[in-house]
Write a protein that holds these residues in place. Structure first.
Motif, short mmCIF file in Angstrom:
data_model
loop_
_atom_site.label_atom_id
_atom_site.label_comp_id
_atom_site.label_asym_id
_atom_site.label_seq_id
_atom_site.Cartn_x
_atom_site.Cartn_y
_atom_site.Cartn_z
N LEU A 107 0.84 -1.19 0.00
CA LEU A 107 0.00 0.00 0.00
C LEU A 107 0.87 1.24 0.00
N GLN A 111 -2.26 5.60 1.60
CA GLN A 111 -3.34 4.62 1.65
C GLN A 111 -3.35 3.89 2.99
N LYS A 112 -2.17 3.45 3.42
CA LYS A 112 -2.07 2.73 4.69
C LYS A 112 -2.47 3.63 5.86
#
Length: 320
Positions: A107, A111-112
């Motif tokens: 990711l 995003q993470k």
């Protein structure tokens, strides 16, 4: 105080883990879901390339199945399941993208972090709406007699504590059996604390103890399987959730000191490197790699960090 009913959750999760690992590890081999080793990492780790990873799926499966069996009678364990499985799923996405696309990056960072923020926000909402009494946290070394009502500061405090713990656990997972050994000791601390105050979250703590002991059979040096981010993020979520459900998030600093040391070593290393244009404080971060490059065997580092965690948990008991 101690009866078979107390230990049963650990027995169930231990048995599930021990049964599932021999089934799941060959599947990972066939799917070629092997660990990528950073070129800039310790040279001794290059031989670990290809060792199956994503073993955290087995941990999550054993933990989830065992926990759901108890949740109908003990709904108070739901927030622990939520944060453990939720962060485990984020880790799974990260691991799967790495392995499916054969790259070291899963990711994207945003995003993470975005997924972690959403999950942590929902956890804070659940606590504030269903368990408002938990917004008062115990101050260590006050005999449990002094509680701090965070009020409007509770939500930002949750974000700092949860995200810090989760990412600290993630950095700790760098040697065979390290994150597993350290966290099983922390989980035992939560077992004793929850039994002392009469909280049902001793169930999820016992389940995690059984899960980790079972996983250690396959994760100790030389590891037959790694947990991956699936496992390490789940462990951080578990530790944070247990602490909040016991009004003891400040105790994370004490009992999970290794998590703190690992994440601080990375932050210090990166900051110092940028400020000094290339100089380093440690030979390599996270700090367990510094000890490796200083001549300590991997198994010795794991033993040292586990002993430190045991001592920190004793301090935690003193601080209650």
């Amino acid at each position: 105080m101690f009866s078979i009913e107390i230990f049963l959750p650990a027995f169930i999760s231990f048995a599930l883990t021990v049964l599932l690992c021999p089934i799941f590890i060959p599947i990972l081999h066939r799917m070629k879901f092997g660990q990528f080793i950073r070129e800039e990492g310790p040279e001794s780790h290059l031989k670990k390339a290809g060792t199956p990873t994503m073993g955290g799926i087995v941990m999550l499966a054993a933990f989830t199945v065992s926990s759901l069996a108890y949740m109908l009678n003990e709904p108070q364990i739901f927030p622990v399941i939520l944060l453990t499985v939720g962060f485990g799923f984020i880790g799974f996405l990260d691991d799967f993208i790495k392995l499916a696309k054969k790259r070291s990056l899963g990711l994207r960072a945003w995003q993470k972090l975005g997924l972690q923020i959403v999950l942590t926000g929902y956890f804070a909402y659940v606590i504030m709406s269903d368990y408002p009494e938990l917004t008062q946290i115990i101050i260590p070394f006050t005999g449990g007699q002094v509680a701090w009502n965070l009020g409007v500061l509770f939500v930002p405090f949750v974000f700092v504590a949860v995200l810090g713990t989760v990412n600290g656990a993630n950095f700790t997972d760098g040697l065979d059996g390290l994150a597993t050994s350290v966290t099983v000791v922390i989980a035992m601390f939560f077992v004793v604390l929850s039994l002392k105050i009469g909280s049902p979250v001793y169930i999820t703590a016992m389940i995690m103890v059984g899960t980790l002991l079972g996983f250690l059979i396959f994760n100790t040096y030389p590891a037959k399987v790694f947990m991956g981010d699936t496992g390490s993020l789940a462990l951080g979520g578990f530790v944070a959730a247990e602490a909040f459900m016991l009004k003891a998030p400040l105790f994370i600093i004490i009992v999970a000191f290794i998590y703190l040391a690992e994440i601080l070593s990375v932050m210090l290393q990166v900051s110092y490197f940028k400020i000094t244009h290339g100089k380093r404080i440690f030979k390599m971060s996270p700090i367990h790699h510094h000890f490796e490059l200083s001549g300590f065997e991997e198994t010795r580092v794991v033993a040292m960090f586990t002993v430190v965690t045991i001592l920190c948990c004793f301090i935690g008991f003193i601080a209650l």
